[in-house]
Design a protein around this motif. Sequence first.
Motif, PDB file in Angstrom:
ATOM      1  N   PHE A  73       0.859  -1.168   0.000  1.00 24.65           N
ATOM      2  CA  PHE A  73       0.000   0.000   0.000  1.00 24.65           C
ATOM      3  C   PHE A  73       0.903   1.227   0.000  1.00 24.65           C
ATOM      4  N   GLY A 126      -7.514   6.580   1.441  1.00 26.81           N
ATOM      5  CA  GLY A 126      -8.588   5.769   0.895  1.00 26.81           C
ATOM      6  C   GLY A 126      -8.741   5.829  -0.607  1.00 26.81           C
ATOM      7  N   ASP A 127      -8.082   6.792  -1.279  1.00 26.18           N
ATOM      8  CA  ASP A 127      -8.165   6.850  -2.736  1.00 26.18           C
ATOM      9  C   ASP A 127      -7.437   5.654  -3.352  1.00 26.18           C
ATOM     10  N   ILE A 128      -7.909   5.204  -4.497  1.00 21.78           N
ATOM     11  CA  ILE A 128      -7.327   4.069  -5.203  1.00 21.78           C
ATOM     12  C   ILE A 128      -6.625   4.582  -6.463  1.00 21.78           C
ATOM     13  N   SER A 185      -3.623  -1.874  -9.387  1.00 26.21           N
ATOM     14  CA  SER A 185      -4.102  -0.834  -8.485  1.00 26.21           C
ATOM     15  C   SER A 185      -3.419  -0.908  -7.125  1.00 26.21           C
ATOM     16  N   ASN A 186      -3.546   0.197  -6.410  1.00 24.24           N
ATOM     17  CA  ASN A 186      -3.066   0.257  -5.030  1.00 24.24           C
ATOM     18  C   ASN A 186      -3.831   1.353  -4.309  1.00 24.24           C
ATOM     19  N   VAL A 187      -3.724   1.352  -2.995  1.00 20.17           N
ATOM     20  CA  VAL A 187      -4.495   2.281  -2.176  1.00 20.17           C
ATOM     21  C   VAL A 187      -3.566   3.222  -1.423  1.00 20.17           C
ATOM     22  N   ARG A 229     -12.634   8.632  -3.610  1.00 24.21           N
ATOM     23  CA  ARG A 229     -13.734   8.015  -2.860  1.00 24.21           C
ATOM     24  C   ARG A 229     -14.954   8.929  -2.792  1.00 24.21           C
ATOM     25  N   PRO A 250     -10.766   0.880   2.797  1.00 25.37           N
ATOM     26  CA  PRO A 250      -9.760   1.026   1.732  1.00 25.37           C
ATOM     27  C   PRO A 250      -8.905  -0.216   1.509  1.00 25.37           C
ATOM     28  N   ASN A 277      -8.715  -2.590  -1.829  1.00 26.16           N
ATOM     29  CA  ASN A 277      -7.388  -2.836  -2.408  1.00 26.16           C
ATOM     30  C   ASN A 277      -7.167  -4.328  -2.635  1.00 26.16           C
TER      31      ASN A 277
END
Length: 388
Positions: free
Chosen positions: A52, A77-79, A94-96, A115, A121, A125
């Motif tokens: 992460f 919390g955004d991806i 992807s990652n968080v 988000r 989150p 993920n």
Amino acid sequence: VPNLRFPEFNKEWKKRKLSDFLTFKNGINASKESYGSGYKFINVLDIIENDFITHQNIIGAVKISEEVFNKNIVEYGDILFQRSSETREDVGQSNVYLDKKVPATFGGFVIRGKRIKDYNPLFLNYLLKTSPSRKEITSKSGGSTRYNIGQDTLSSVGIITTELKEQAKIASFLLSIEGRIQTQNKIIEDYKLFKKGMMQQLFQQEIRFKEEGENYPKWEIKRLDSIAHVVKGKQLNKQELTENGTYLCQNGGIEPSGYTEEYNTTGETITISEGGNSCGYVNYIRDKFWCGGHCYSLLNIASEMINLFLYQYLKFHQSKIMSLRVGSGLPNIQKKDIVNFKIILPCKEEQQKIAKVLSDIDRKIELETKIVALLNQQKQYFLQNLFI
């Protein structure tokens, strides 16, 4: 419902789309001079090389105005998604972002999912790393020489999710496994550092073994060809190799080139890569194998030599061996340079003691590495069965 479940949960999971939880935006494309200082910005490497993302482990920085930063802010919390790749399998990884204190921004090869609805989150993920999610994302990517994923495509990706309490339970459970993996990797790195220090002290004779309180005799300088026959292998065509087989084929790389049903070299053999970007790489192969045309084997080791000592000594001096390479397009190490490589040797009894110390550390590293592999298998099992 998933195959495995914590007993306190019984509600059915529900189908959703990523657009129910996230809005998407492409990242910043700044001028070349803007990079190197300023706000931390997330690029593709940050996505694929971390479990992460936090502000501290972001590699790059970009100098932009506060207004631009606020329009492209990345918060807890955004991806983040990898926008393009040379292979379909990697596009859309992807990652968080999990830093609650300091926000960041993101680069042009990344898509941010901001988000808009509550979710755990870490759970999201993990869910996006499961096989069904990866297959849906990659199957929707476009391109021929380079594969791409867009905001609209990500918005349409379907997921199956559950209530927040179950999300949190699953996330916490998987995080504990990842913590164990990180601890195990730290143990391995500590052993490797310990071995590196031991090799330096032993081979530079800062530490000497004694026999009944007396030092062993002085070390002697010898050429490699005086203690071993340096033999170049025989090349096999790609058509002669398989992905699975009885005997590995060791060629110019670090890993085997493939497998075959025949061998030309016995086990317990030291090899040195002859050609390619890793030429000079020293290896020890325990089982029978095929020595390829870009690989040297050290055979007929002299009776005064301990094979494992010679391997450990050459491994310690691997960078010196690699410096013997010539050529630019496809570098190689010529046999005349290998056979003339100088080695400083103790007596056989001291060789045995040094080889034992270093080989014991190697065995411990191998054991700890197997534990990491089992933990990763366990993690993959739960990723496959705790989600739908």
